[in-house]
Design a protein around this motif. Structure first.
Motif, PDB file in Angstrom:
ATOM      1  N   SER A   1       1.076  -1.347  -0.026  1.00 12.45           N
ATOM      2  CA  SER A   1       0.240   0.416  -0.027  1.00 12.45           C
ATOM      3  C   SER A   1       0.960   1.398  -0.082  1.00 12.45           C
ATOM      4  N   ARG A   2       1.879   1.174   1.088  1.00 17.56           N
ATOM      5  CA  ARG A   2       2.700   2.087   1.235  1.00 17.56           C
ATOM      6  C   ARG A   2       2.906   2.887  -0.332  1.00 17.56           C
TER       7      ARG A   2
ATOM      8  N   HIS B   1       2.513   1.936  -3.273  1.00 20.34           N
ATOM      9  CA  HIS B   1       1.500   2.825  -4.551  1.00 20.34           C
ATOM     10  C   HIS B   1       1.333   3.981  -4.302  1.00 20.34           C
ATOM     11  N   ARG B   2       1.055   4.250  -3.004  1.00 24.26           N
ATOM     12  CA  ARG B   2       0.535   5.715  -1.892  1.00 24.26           C
ATOM     13  C   ARG B   2       2.022   6.430  -2.486  1.00 24.26           C
ATOM     14  N   VAL B   3       2.906   6.914  -2.401  1.00 20.96           N
ATOM     15  CA  VAL B   3       4.241   7.270  -2.033  1.00 20.96           C
ATOM     16  C   VAL B   3       4.029   7.097  -4.042  1.00 20.96           C
ATOM     17  N   ALA B   4       4.178   6.310  -4.399  1.00 22.95           N
ATOM     18  CA  ALA B   4       4.458   6.554  -6.668  1.00 22.95           C
ATOM     19  C   ALA B   4       3.364   7.382  -6.833  1.00 22.95           C
ATOM     20  N   SER B   5       2.323   7.986  -6.291  1.00 22.24           N
ATOM     21  CA  SER B   5       1.697   8.461  -6.862  1.00 22.24           C
ATOM     22  C   SER B   5       1.771   9.919  -6.521  1.00 22.24           C
ATOM     23  N   ALA B   6       2.187  10.085  -4.880  1.00 20.61           N
ATOM     24  CA  ALA B   6       2.538  11.289  -5.059  1.00 20.61           C
ATOM     25  C   ALA B   6       3.822  11.900  -5.462  1.00 20.61           C
ATOM     26  N   LEU B   7       4.495  10.776  -5.719  1.00 20.19           N
ATOM     27  CA  LEU B   7       6.040  11.239  -6.092  1.00 20.19           C
ATOM     28  C   LEU B   7       5.796  12.426  -7.427  1.00 20.19           C
ATOM     29  N   GLN B   8       6.576  13.098  -7.906  1.00 21.93           N
ATOM     30  CA  GLN B   8       6.730  14.628  -9.048  1.00 21.93           C
ATOM     31  C   GLN B   8       7.724  14.389 -10.178  1.00 21.93           C
ATOM     32  N   CYS B   9       7.167  12.989 -10.626  1.00 20.72           N
ATOM     33  CA  CYS B   9       8.074  13.019 -11.541  1.00 20.72           C
ATOM     34  C   CYS B   9       7.752  12.097 -12.404  1.00 20.72           C
TER      35      CYS B   9
ATOM     36  N   TRP C   1      10.647   3.538 -10.254  1.00 19.59           N
ATOM     37  CA  TRP C   1      10.692   2.084  -9.279  1.00 19.59           C
ATOM     38  C   TRP C   1      10.785   2.258  -8.557  1.00 19.59           C
ATOM     39  N   ILE C   2       9.968   0.715  -7.764  1.00 19.72           N
ATOM     40  CA  ILE C   2       9.711   0.598  -6.556  1.00 19.72           C
ATOM     41  C   ILE C   2      10.498  -0.951  -6.294  1.00 19.72           C
ATOM     42  N   ASN C   3      11.585  -0.951  -5.208  1.00 19.43           N
ATOM     43  CA  ASN C   3      12.221  -2.095  -4.827  1.00 19.43           C
ATOM     44  C   ASN C   3      13.319  -2.427  -6.274  1.00 19.43           C
ATOM     45  N   ASP C   4      13.516  -1.336  -6.989  1.00 23.86           N
ATOM     46  CA  ASP C   4      14.716  -1.895  -8.484  1.00 23.86           C
ATOM     47  C   ASP C   4      14.958  -0.307  -8.496  1.00 23.86           C
ATOM     48  N   HIS C   5      15.526  -0.321  -9.994  1.00 23.96           N
ATOM     49  CA  HIS C   5      16.105   0.994  -9.932  1.00 23.96           C
ATOM     50  C   HIS C   5      17.142   0.665 -11.865  1.00 23.96           C
TER      51      HIS C   5
END
Length: 509
Positions: free
Chosen positions: A434-435, A437-445, A449-453
């Motif tokens: 949940s965190r 997806h929530r944080v990904a939505s809030a980031l201005q970019c 990447w979630i747990n990757d790069h």
């Protein structure tokens, strides 16, 4: 197209002309620029310094090819087969290309080989988009048939950078060729050699003359002439934000389409539920791959206070363990930056960090055992206790350089991440779905990447917001932006029509 890695005399140094109308040609003047091996400082080639006249020649070649029957009338399926053939040709010459690129831009051979293996898929994916393309039939009010027609936008002006010469070039070439556009490319003066090699390879594979033209030279001269030319229809540029602003302003004057992928200052948010060792390994990969010379470099580590001290200690140790050396050796993990100018920029930011009170925990200088190599080496550098007001938090360094900043809450982490004029990419480390997806939505970019790069795919759109640029590369978004859309409205009735008689009758009634 061979290049001497360590030339012993001037006679070993090849001089390359421009690539116009399917062949290498001399420039308008005899002026040349030296191309250096960043691992040794040696001159490995010379290139023509293209003039405004040379740019005009290339543009006219691209325009003739775009309008000529061989390219403009090529059936879609034939073009898709040709683009797939180009992918095969790239693959067949992979050994030559990755070795030449390693010598020219200093990226370790293992990294370069892994990156270039992906590139043929860029062409194959866009060939598939060309085959799958459908124009729309649009339901509209009344007895009308409304449909769309798409036509290739035209000539694409393309300025490519030094950090990933072939990969970034191919991100543009694939939709250009698959859509039926043509192009004039101005590669970085630091790394033009594989671009010139690819033009030869594609010409030999059957790409029609004039579809792919190259004008080499400096950004402020040749690049400026390209961006200011009045006869292109789309500008693609990957580079610094300032360069993008200047080039984009010129493109705006002729109302050209634009795709600009510019600077970045990627935040990496590490939450306490994520394994610290794994987070550190990703941090090192994100920050130091390609000597940190990438617009999505993980340059701002934003780490929860509960794991902050452990993270700082382990990332410092990891940075110090990275093997710096000759990029042609398979044991090398970090090569040089592209030039002495770029190395000095990194070292200047080390001074800024120290002056502002940040804590240097790794690197910050030139590795002693490489100091006499002639190359442009700099240690992987890590600063801790960095605040959002510091220059090293806000400004792009473009080298093996990262900072670490603590946070206490999710809201604070998001605020720190978004406290930047850039908005290209971001990364999140957490096991909480949940965190994430929530944080990904809030980031201005534009990329998260979630747990990757550093992961990309030709089907996934790539680009940023704010000062990181406009438009998207990869995916159908990039392919579609190489077309103009025409709407066709067909009256399906035989009803008589006389607007003036009808309005007269309305007044009388």
């Amino acid at each position: 197209m061979s290049v001497q890695a360590n030339p012993q005399s001037a006679k070993n140094i090849e001089t390359h002309g421009l690539f116009i109308d399917g062949r290498e040609v001399a420039g308008e003047t005899s002026e040349t620029l030296a191309v250096h091996n960043p691992a040794t400082g040696d001159i490995i080639a010379r290139i023509a310094h293209g003039t405004a006249g040379d740019v005009d020649r290339a543009m006219k070649s691209a325009r003739r090819a775009f309008e000529g029957k061989d390219w403009a009338s090529m059936p879609v399926r034939t073009r898709a087969r040709l683009v797939n053939k180009l992918a095969d040709a790239f693959e067949a010459n992979l050994d030559e290309l990755y070795q030449l690129e390693t010598i020219n831009n200093g990226r370790p051979v293992n990294e370069t080989r892994a990156q270039l293996r992906r590139v043929p898929d860029f062409f194959r994916y866009n060939a598939g988009l060309a085959l799958a393309r459908r124009d729309a039939v649009i339901p509209v009010e009344g007895e009308y048939l409304n449909y769309t027609l798409r036509r290739p936008v035209g000539v694409v002006a393309n300025c490519t950078p030094f950090n990933h010469p072939l990969m970034i070039l191919s991100k543009s070439l694939a939709p250009v060729f698959a859509s039926g556009c043509t192009t004039v490319v101005k590669p970085s003066e630091y790394t033009p050699l594989t671009t010139l090699a690819l033009a030869r390879i594609f010409s030999e594979a059957g790409l029609p003359d004039g579809v792919f033209n190259i004008v080499t030279g400096l950004g402020p001269t040749t690049g400026k002439a390209l961006c200011e030319h009045p006869d292109y229809n789309k500008l693609v540029l990957t580079g610094g934000t300032e360069a993008g602003q200047i080039a984009g302003a010129h493109a705006g004057r002729i109302f050209a389409h634009q795709t600009l992928e510019l600077g970045g200052k990627t935040p990496v948010l590490t939450f306490p539920d994520f394994d610290v060792d794994r987070a550190v390994n990703y941090a090192a990969f994100g920050a130091f791959i390609g000597a940190g010379q990438t617009c999505v470099c993980g340059s701002r580590q934003i780490v929860h206070k509960d794991v902050y001290d452990e993270f700082v200690d382990k990332l410092a140790k990891k940075a110090k363990s990275i093997r710096i050396g000759d990029p042609t050796e398979t044991t090398t993990q970090l090569g040089p930056v592209i030039s002495e100018k770029q190395r000095q920029r990194v070292l200047n930011y080390v001074k800024f960090g120290l002056d502002e009170g940040a804590r240097l925990v790794a690197g910050g200088g030139v590795p002693k055992y490489m100091s006499n190599s002639g190359g442009y080496y700099v240690e992987p550098t890590v600063f801790a206790d960095v605040s959002a007001k510091m220059r090293i938090f806000q400004e792009e360094v473009f080298g093996p350089f990262t900072s670490i900043t603590p946070f206490s809450s999710e809201e604070e982490a998001i605020a720190l991440a978004n406290d930047s004029p850039f908005g290209l990419a971001a990364a999140i480390r957490t096991r909480d779905v949940s965190r994430a997806h929530r944080v990904a939505s809030a980031l201005q970019c534009g990329i998260v990447w979630i747990n990757d790069h550093h992961r990309l795919d030709p089907a996934s759109p790539w680009g940023g917001v704010k000062l990181s640029g406009v438009g998207r590369e990869f995916g159908p978004e990039s392919f579609e932006d190489h077309f103009e859309v025409k709407s066709v409205m067909v009256n399906m009735t035989d009803q008589p029509f006389d607007w003036y008689e009808q309005t007269t009758q309305q007044r009388l009634n």
